[in-house]
Design an enzyme around this catalytic site. Structure first.
Site, short mmCIF file in Angstrom:
data_model
loop_
_atom_site.label_atom_id
_atom_site.label_comp_id
_atom_site.label_asym_id
_atom_site.label_seq_id
_atom_site.Cartn_x
_atom_site.Cartn_y
_atom_site.Cartn_z
N GLN A 183 0.83 -1.20 0.00
CA GLN A 183 0.00 0.00 0.00
C GLN A 183 0.86 1.25 0.00
O GLN A 183 2.07 1.18 0.14
CB GLN A 183 -0.90 0.00 1.24
CG GLN A 183 -0.13 -0.09 2.54
CD GLN A 183 -1.00 -0.56 3.70
OE1 GLN A 183 -2.21 -0.54 3.62
NE2 GLN A 183 -0.38 -0.99 4.78
N HIS A 243 -10.02 4.48 19.36
CA HIS A 243 -9.35 3.29 19.90
C HIS A 243 -9.87 2.90 21.28
O HIS A 243 -9.90 1.73 21.62
CB HIS A 243 -7.83 3.48 19.87
CG HIS A 243 -7.30 3.45 18.46
ND1 HIS A 243 -6.98 4.59 17.76
CD2 HIS A 243 -7.12 2.41 17.60
CE1 HIS A 243 -6.60 4.27 16.53
NE2 HIS A 243 -6.68 2.95 16.41
N ASP A 248 -0.95 0.36 13.25
CA ASP A 248 -0.50 1.64 13.81
C ASP A 248 -0.15 1.53 15.29
O ASP A 248 0.44 2.44 15.87
CB ASP A 248 -1.57 2.72 13.58
CG ASP A 248 -2.94 2.28 14.06
OD1 ASP A 248 -3.02 1.48 15.01
OD2 ASP A 248 -3.95 2.73 13.48
N ASP A 256 -0.66 -7.97 11.16
CA ASP A 256 -0.88 -6.95 10.14
C ASP A 256 -0.13 -7.36 8.88
O ASP A 256 1.02 -7.78 8.95
CB ASP A 256 -0.41 -5.58 10.62
CG ASP A 256 -0.87 -4.45 9.70
OD1 ASP A 256 -1.74 -3.67 10.12
OD2 ASP A 256 -0.38 -4.36 8.55
N ASP A 261 -1.37 -12.03 5.97
CA ASP A 261 -2.77 -11.84 5.66
C ASP A 261 -3.56 -12.49 6.81
O ASP A 261 -3.36 -13.67 7.12
CB ASP A 261 -3.06 -12.54 4.34
CG ASP A 261 -4.52 -12.45 3.91
OD1 ASP A 261 -4.73 -12.11 2.75
OD2 ASP A 261 -5.42 -12.77 4.72
N ALA A 262 -4.41 -11.70 7.47
CA ALA A 262 -5.06 -12.18 8.69
C ALA A 262 -5.89 -13.44 8.45
O ALA A 262 -6.00 -14.31 9.31
CB ALA A 262 -5.94 -11.08 9.28
N ASP A 268 -9.45 -4.63 13.46
CA ASP A 268 -9.38 -3.23 13.05
C ASP A 268 -8.84 -3.13 11.62
O ASP A 268 -7.76 -2.63 11.38
CB ASP A 268 -8.47 -2.48 14.03
CG ASP A 268 -8.51 -0.97 13.81
OD1 ASP A 268 -9.42 -0.50 13.12
OD2 ASP A 268 -7.60 -0.29 14.33
#
Ligand code: FAD
Lengths: 545, 499
Positions: free
Chosen positions: B236, B266, B290, B310, B344-345, B362
């Site tokens: 990305q 959050h 993040d 992530d 990849d989750a 999230d």
């Protein structure tokens, strides 16, 4: 008119496809270099040997006996083995020509992923197709049943969305029917076609059987429907007033995809069957498609694992001879051992002949001099399949990469993406590229297939794929080619409801026939049905099950 | 002197270029405004009237006609050639876009309008009037025809608007240069003119070559604030901007948080789930590279281990080492309880055999199929299988206000996967009203108090999270499955409506 988002406008400003196209121009040097790769192929030398050499005569101590010998380890042969094992019958061998069982449903595997070499999906079965429901249940593919008692396929095995797209005029669009730019008349005809198919899908005969079922044998054999078989799909379209070019292309694609045949070469019954058998009742709801990275190779792996100790590979059966021994009928089977270059021989009470029909006249001894008339009625199309291993995904304009990706106006059927079903959306992948040879004379198609070598097929595939993906050559690290000489039986007009199929399926002196070509349409479900049916016949002879 | 036929060719080129600039403007206006009929007729009308103004003005030009012609040609080359790049650059500032667009169209129209009469006057001695008019008009219309055919078929799809406009600018410039040769007899001095022609051509060619650079310039315009970090990772584009007293993280141009108000988001994501789980020892965060959810989780001393999954190592590395981010997430990545998995989750869940007491999900909004799969029944079933008895899950589930169908689709899909789901929402000024879904394998009580230190959630406001306004209430939706991905379509529709 819908407003575009900012991002879309920016893309428009900069002409994204131009960037890709310009990127592709600089690769002229690479254009000559083909990626490495091999030529696989159903053992082609064997056919020649069969016609020119006498079958081997192994010494008497080499003979082995079994209750049943299955000739051919495609889906039909493996399904026969599956059925025998389920009935607790273990006294059999399965002889397979290639080094691996699976036939046209085999898959391959490399460091990137497993991929198909031929058949790559099945339709989710209805509860009426017991053998397939049982098999998928055993494999852990089903999630119970729904409120109608129909089997539910686990979500991860149903073809994922986005499933299909079409490349036309420099862009990918969703779906296989080219909607962009369709006129009102085009859409009207599409709707009328769908309605007509819906009508066929909802038809039932006097015994309450649906007109079009998978496998065929579950459906009706009503004479009125069999009328459809006498005309070609091309005739069917024109008789019903379907003139829209888009619609005709759409249907033509379906015929080439499922049968490797043009509209003119396909029986209208088969053409309607393709669509109608996939609908749930008469509604427009389609049965989900079920797939794995290696396509139907996944089922082959499962079936092979069950019958492993019964399978003998690398054996080319050259002679099947029904004889009388000590007053009892039995069948002698002689085969070339392709590894040891010697003969192998088996004696069996029954044979399940799960190799294609066209071989019967060379292999079944009494038929060599006196072939029955039906063997000549079976015609087979030729296919080329290429597996391209890519180090990364091509960039592209329009709808994102799908499972099935079709190029409008191409002689190929496009490609399926092996990593799609595994949910791997990034990085290396394998594209399986399908190319049917639809010459009206199947011999000519086969000659064309075999006269073209790996490099020439690789060049054909790359040139075709370079239209949507200009950078394909620089992404492709390996390109392996498979030539299927007798890929699939052709359901030409008159064949499905003519005599030949019925005659060919009748047992002959202890030999029971099982190949999917007996159904006239090459589908997993038909191969399974034929294999299971032949095994049932044999079990009945033995009084087992 | 047989320069006449060549000059007629000039007429065709001039007409083609003029029409292309007009079409560019019309295309742009209709994309921006969405109402193509109005926009195209406005642009065409404006352009035609400008042609008229130009023709009328031509009578005031009396001397040095040949020189004037070339100068006008160069002006058209510059103005028309750079029209799309200029509009592109000011596109981000809507207020200036329309004056610029219409001004540009009018100016080009006037200049082109001047050209044809001048050309006719230059040629008037070589032809009879009836021939002259016939030929000039013929070439004028032929040029327009060529342009109108090429524009949609070749130019826009292959070159894009910016390069098309620059290419036609170059063509105008070349006509100018060429004219210095054909009209040589009528020109006193040509050297200066030719230098100017060359200059114009170089400028346009440079523009053409540098068209790609425009993307980065344009990007600056897309973000409201100064860019302090930008990087394309394998997965990305990450951009961090600073402004308005805080900083902001964008992934592929979509705002992920603003440091000013991210705590509201959050805290709402993490604490209801943590507070309603009796023993939150093993926690997983899916997405959330993040580290801001981590910061909230690590406030609980009972937590023994946190697994953060992530996709993008570029993101998690940035969060742990880029000072403003690392400070904002309280250096969570340095905490020994934290383990980072870059996968990849969904693939990770398929292979995972651990179990977790709390899982916080999230992910970015379901704006494409690769994200949409992370909101399917299949995904939630895999997730459920990893949840320890009495475990809790909280999922960011888009906005119940502007993406109401998407929000309910996520909640219903979780329900279908066997979760008991309680939707809730909070207000995050940078995003608006934002939605979440709290879930467990069995029926459960809503949390009453939060033991950790928080800024936005006391007992009454915690209870208020679970009250949805009437305009966020349930709507009829389909279940999101891997094989239908309806959520991506809902979200796309809803996004378009609000963008
Ligand atoms: C390119 C391609 C794509 C296809 N895609 C699909 C699809 O997506 N879905 C679908 O349902 N169907 C598909 N099919 C059809 C597929 O053929 C059938 O589904 C099914 O696999 C056929 O099985 P079978 O056992 O009847 O025949 P085969 O696969 O032909 O098996 C015959 C077996 O017999 C062996 N054999 C032949 N001669 C001898 C001998 N003398 N001695 C020993 N062994 C011998 C062969 O090696 C082979 O293993 C596809 C076919 C092709 C070619």
């Amino acid at each position: 008119m819908t407003r575009m988002t900012r991002r879309e406008i920016l893309r428009l400003f900069l002409g994204a496809p131009a960037l890709a196209a310009l990127g592709g121009c600089g690769t002229s040097k690479q254009e000559r270099d083909l990626p490495p790769g091999s030529l696989a192929g159903a053992s082609l030398d064997f056919g020649h040997r069969l016609r020119t050499e006498a079958p081997p005569e192994p010494p008497s101590e080499a003979w082995q006996s079994a209750g049943v010998v299955i000739v051919g380890g495609g889906v039909a042969g493996l399904s026969a083995a599956w059925r025998l094992l389920r009935a607790g019958y273990r006294d059999f061998f399965l002889l397979e020509l290639e080094s691996e069982a699976g036939g046209t449903a085999r898959g391959g595997r490399n460091a990137v992923t497993a991929y198909p070499w031929g058949a790559h999906y099945i339709c989710a079965p209805s509860a009426r197709n017991r053998p397939l429901t049982d098999l998928l249940g055993e494999m852990g593919i089903l999630d119970g049943t729904d409120e109608r008692g129909e089997p539910v396929v686990g979500e991860q095995f149903v073809v994922r969305d986005p499933d299909e797209r079409l490349f036309h005029m420099g862009r990918w669009e969703e779906g296989l029917y080219q909607r962009a730019g369709a006129s009102e008349e085009d859409l009207r005809q599409l709707a009328a076609f769908e309605a007509l198919i819906g009508k066929y899908a909802g038809m039932r005969d006097g015994q309450g059987r649906r007109a079009f079922e998978i496998p065929l044998s579950l459906g009706s054999d009503d004479a009125i429907l069999a009328e459809l078989d006498r005309m070609s799909m091309a005739e069917f379209l024109s008789r019903n007033g379907f003139t829209s070019e888009r619609l005709c292309r759409f249907v033509r694609y379906a015929c080439r995809d499922d049968y490797g045949a043009e509209l003119e070469q396909t029986s209208a019954w088969a053409g309607v069957f393709y669509y109608a058998s996939r609908l749930v009742r008469s509604s427009s709801e389609s049965r989900p498609l079920v797939t794995w990275p290696q396509g139907n190779g996944r089922i082959v792996e499962y079936l092979t694992s069950l019958a492993r100790e019964k399978i003998r590979t690398g054996l080319a059966v050259a002679d099947v001879n029904p004889v009388e021994r000590n007053g009892k009928a039995e069948v002698e089977i002689r085969a070339f051992d392709r590894v040891n270059e010697c003969g192998a021989a088996y004696r069996a009470k029954c044979v399940i002949f799960a190799a294609p029909q066209f071989l019967a006249r060379y292999v079944i001894r009494p038929w060599r001099s006196d072939p029955p008339s039906h063997v000549g009625a079976f015609e087979y199309g030729a296919w080329m399949v290429a597996n391209l291993t890519l180090k990364d995904r091509p960039a592209e304009p329009g709808y994102p990469l799908c499972w099935d990706n079709v190029i409008y106006d191409s002689p190929s059927l496009g490609y399926v993406v092996a990593t799609h079903q595994a949910g791997r959306e990034r990085g290396p992948t394998v594209f399986t590229y399908y190319y049917p040879l639809c010459d009206s004379d199947p011999k000519q198609a086969r000659a064309r297939l075999l006269a073209t070598d790996r490099d020439a097929w690789a060049e054909t595939a790359l040139a075709d794929l370079a239209r949507p993906h200009p950078e394909i050559r620089s992404l492709c690290e390996r390109l392996d080619v498979m030539r299927w000489g007798h890929a699939m039986v052709r359901p030409k007009p008159g064949f499905l409801w003519g005599q030949a199929r019925r005659q060919a399926a009748a047992p002959f002196r202890g030999i029971h026939f099982a190949h999917s070509d007996l159904s006239g349409v090459a589908l997993f479900e038909e191969a399974q049905y034929q294999g299971v049916r032949a095994a049932d016949e044999v079990l009945k002879v033995f009084g087992v099950g | 002197m047989n320069r006449a036929p060549v000059l007629f060719l000039n007429v065709a080129v001039v007409a083609a270029c003029g029409l292309v600039y007009e079409l560019l403007a019309g295309t742009l206006a209709s994309y921006v405004m969405g109402d193509s009929v109005t926009q195209f007729s406005l642009i065409i009308g404006l352009y035609l009237s400008a042609l008229g103004v130009g023709s009328w003005l031509s009578k005031y030009l009396e001397q040095g006609l040949a020189r004037r012609f070339i100068e006008i040609e160069l002006a058209v080359a510059l103005l028309g050639g750079f029209s799309a790049p200029i509009l592109f650059l000011i596109f981000a500032h809507m207020r200036h876009f329309y004056p610029a667009l219409y001004g540009m169209v009018f100016a080009i129209g006037v200049l082109v309008g001047l050209e044809i009469p001048i050309l006719m006057r230059l040629l008037k001695d070589s032809f009879e009037f009836k021939d002259l008019v016939a030929r000039v008009l013929t070439f004028d219309y032929l040029g327009a025809l060529a342009a109108s055919i090429l524009f949609p078929i070749l130019l826009v799809p292959y070159l894009g608007l910016v390069r098309t406009s620059l290419a036609f600018g170059l063509l105008n410039g070349l006509v100018g240069l060429w004219a210095t040769f054909i009209l040589r007899p009528q020109l006193a001095r040509v050297a200066g003119l030719r230098v100017r022609c060359a200059l114009v051509l170089v400028l346009l060619a440079a523009g053409f070559a540098g068209a790609g650079y425009l993307t980065s310039l344009a990007e600056d315009n897309l973000y409201n604030d100064e860019i302090v970090y930008a990087k394309n990772t394998h997965y990305q584009r990450i951009v961090v901007t600073r402004g308005g007293g805080g900083f902001q993280l964008y992934l592929n141009g979509h705002l992920q948080f603003n440091s000013i108000d991210e705590y509201r988001y959050h805290e709402a994501l993490v604490h209801p789930a943590m507070a309603s789980c009796a023993t939150p020892r093993r926690v997983a965060v899916l997405g959330g590279g993040d580290g801001l959810a981590l910061r909230e989780i690590l406030k609980y001393t009972q937590v023994e281990q946190v697994t953060l999954v992530d996709l993008d190592p570029g993101m998690t590395e940035l969060s742990s080492s880029f000072p403003p981010l690392a400070v904002l997430n309280a250096h969570s990545f340095d905490d020994p309880r934290v383990r980072v998995v870059n996968r990849d989750a969904m693939l990770w869940l398929e292979e995972c055999n651990e179990s977790f007491d709390v899982v916080l999900v999230d992910f970015p909004d379901p704006s494409n199929f690769s994200l949409g799969k992370l909101y399917t029944t299949r995904f939630y079933r895999l997730l459920k299988a990893r949840l320890a008895p009495g475990g809790r899950v909280a999922v960011q589930s888009t906005s119940p206000l502007f993406a109401r169908k998407s929000f309910w689709c996520i909640n219903r899909t979780m329900g279908k996967a066997g979760f008991h789901v309680k939707p809730y929402q909070t207000a995050v000024p940078s995003f608006g009203v934002w939605g979440f879904s709290l879930a467990s394998q069995t029926e459960f009580e809503l949390p009453h108090t939060i033991s950790a230190e928080v800024r936005s959630l006391d007992t009454p406001s915690l209870a208020a999270l679970f009250v949805l306004n009437a305009d966020m209430g349930p709507v009829e939706v389909e279940i999101n499955r891997l094989d239908n991905q309806v959520l991506v379509r809902y979200y796309d529709d809803e996004l378009r409506r609000w963008d």
